[in-house]
Scaffold this motif. Structure first.
Motif, PDB file in Angstrom:
ATOM      1  N   ASP A   1     -20.280  90.271  68.244  1.00 41.54           N
ATOM      2  CA  ASP A   1     -19.850  89.825  69.568  1.00 41.54           C
ATOM      3  C   ASP A   1     -20.840  90.182  70.662  1.00 41.54           C
ATOM      4  O   ASP A   1     -20.915  89.506  71.694  1.00 41.54           O
TER       5      ASP A   1
ATOM      6  N   GLU B   1     -12.535  94.333  74.216  1.00 43.69           N
ATOM      7  CA  GLU B   1     -11.340  93.525  74.492  1.00 43.69           C
ATOM      8  C   GLU B   1     -11.152  92.339  73.541  1.00 43.69           C
ATOM      9  O   GLU B   1     -10.133  92.209  72.873  1.00 43.69           O
ATOM     10  N   ARG B   2     -12.138  91.452  73.474  1.00 44.78           N
ATOM     11  CA  ARG B   2     -11.943  90.202  72.736  1.00 44.78           C
ATOM     12  C   ARG B   2     -11.869  90.440  71.234  1.00 44.78           C
ATOM     13  O   ARG B   2     -11.049  89.836  70.551  1.00 44.78           O
ATOM     14  N   VAL B   3     -12.700  91.321  70.717  1.00 45.65           N
ATOM     15  CA  VAL B   3     -12.659  91.615  69.280  1.00 45.65           C
ATOM     16  C   VAL B   3     -11.298  92.210  68.906  1.00 45.65           C
ATOM     17  O   VAL B   3     -10.663  91.795  67.924  1.00 45.65           O
TER      18      VAL B   3
ATOM     19  N   LEU C   1      -8.408  91.969  70.502  1.00 45.23           N
ATOM     20  CA  LEU C   1      -7.325  90.994  70.659  1.00 45.23           C
ATOM     21  C   LEU C   1      -7.334  89.960  69.536  1.00 45.23           C
ATOM     22  O   LEU C   1      -6.275  89.552  69.044  1.00 45.23           O
ATOM     23  N   ASN C   2      -8.521  89.516  69.144  1.00 49.40           N
ATOM     24  CA  ASN C   2      -8.609  88.521  68.064  1.00 49.40           C
ATOM     25  C   ASN C   2      -8.016  89.065  66.769  1.00 49.40           C
ATOM     26  O   ASN C   2      -7.292  88.372  66.050  1.00 49.40           O
TER      27      ASN C   2
ATOM     28  N   ASP D   1       0.263  85.803  70.686  1.00 43.74           N
ATOM     29  CA  ASP D   1      -0.552  85.854  71.909  1.00 43.74           C
ATOM     30  C   ASP D   1      -0.461  87.227  72.581  1.00 43.74           C
ATOM     31  O   ASP D   1       0.631  87.704  72.894  1.00 43.74           O
TER      32      ASP D   1
ATOM     33  N   SER E   1      -2.632  89.797  75.619  1.00 43.16           N
ATOM     34  CA  SER E   1      -3.698  89.880  76.627  1.00 43.16           C
ATOM     35  C   SER E   1      -3.895  91.341  77.002  1.00 43.16           C
ATOM     36  O   SER E   1      -2.988  92.167  76.851  1.00 43.16           O
TER      37      SER E   1
END
Length: 301
Positions: free
Chosen positions: A34, A112-114, A116-117, A294, A296
């Protein structure tokens, strides 16, 4: 009377204790993918300590907590959970406060994104798994529900973990975990009996041998050759019930074996396969093409 359903893995203890020593290196690789060079956004926000809230935004089952924690740990953060793995996320238009993340703001956003995924995908697998297991239990099935090896390359550990959180059996983890002889193995070897003999010659006493069959005659050949598990593949629901009862009666008191059914099962048709002469119902439906749950992660201001 049907046997009581087996306890789910979560009823025995923390599934995080299952994870192998190598799993943290996978997290490192996902973070490296990432951010392969400069963290430009991190430069913008800097290192001051902040908190962020993890919100659950759609209905499902929370799964993947150890992976989420490790991603944030590797970016210098800590996570305080306000719920436990395996619990339901409410959804229905409302947000559920799941956890608080504390650390350098750059680290929070870096992971964050890793994080959450992973959480979204693992929770999606757990959610569908629990729904299918629940439907089968409600219909009276007392055997095991299992996933398959049709997992995403590089992400198998997370998906198998999600199956366990959802209450299913993970089945074999890889080609080395159990000797499964499918149609291509049998056709290549020449016969079921020959294939089973070859498998047992190298698998020894510690590996079970499973054989995929298309008919009762093939099931008999597999059992006679010493197969530990016989998979009735792509049978209809009625065909499963008839074949399983017939096989059980024919081999009663002669051989010990497990019967598995697999092939084309979904939430819509799985109840039609309910038959307690079957020990295992396996399906890729619980982990392939599942909707994500979902989540966030928002910096608290």
């Amino acid at each position: 009377m049907s046997a009581a359903p087996p306890l789910t893995p979560l009823e025995h203890g923390s599934l995080a204790h299952l994870l192998p020593p190598s799993w943290k290196s996978s997290v490192t690789a996902w973070l490296a993918e990432d951010t392969p060079s400069f963290d430009y956004g991190g430069f913008v926000v800097g290192e001051h300590v902040r908190t962020a809230t993890l919100w659950g935004k759609s209905a499902g089952v929370l799964a993947g907590v150890p992976f989420f924690d490790e991603v944030l740990a590797q970016t210098g953060c800590t996570v305080e959970w306000h719920t436990t793995e395996g619990q339901a996320v409410a959804g229905g238009g409302s947000k559920t406060k799941m956890a608080t993340v504390t650390g350098p703001v750059r680290g929070i956003l870096l992971g964050e994104r890793v994080a959450l995924n992973i959480l979204a995908r693992c929770s999606g697998v757990a959610s569908r798994t629990r729904a299918v297991v629940g439907a089968l239990r409600q219909a009276g099935y007392a055997g095991r529900v299992a996933g398959t090896r049709k997992t995403t390359p590089g992400f198998r550990l997370v998906e198998k973990y999600g199956m366990l959180v959802g209450g299913a059996d993970a089945h074999r983890m890889d080609l080395s975990s159990m000797i499964m002889l499918k149609d291509n193995h049998v056709w290549s070897r020449g016969s079921i009996a020959d294939a089973v003999a070859a498998a047992k010659s190298v698998g020894g006493f510690s590996l079970k041998v499973e054989v995929e069959v298309q008919s009762e005659a093939e099931a008999d050949e597999a059992i006679g050759a010493g197969a530990d598990v016989v998979m009735l593949d792509n049978f209809t629901g009625e065909g499963v019930r008839v074949a399983a009862r017939s096989i059980r009666e024919r081999w009663a008191g002669k051989k010990q074996f497990l019967l598995e059914v697999s092939g084309g099962l979904t939430a819509e048709n799985v109840e039609g396969y309910v038959c307690n002469d079957i020990d295992i119902v396996s399906t890729s439906y619980i982990h392939q093409g599942v909707p994500h749950v979902d989540f966030s992660l928002k910096i608290n201001v």
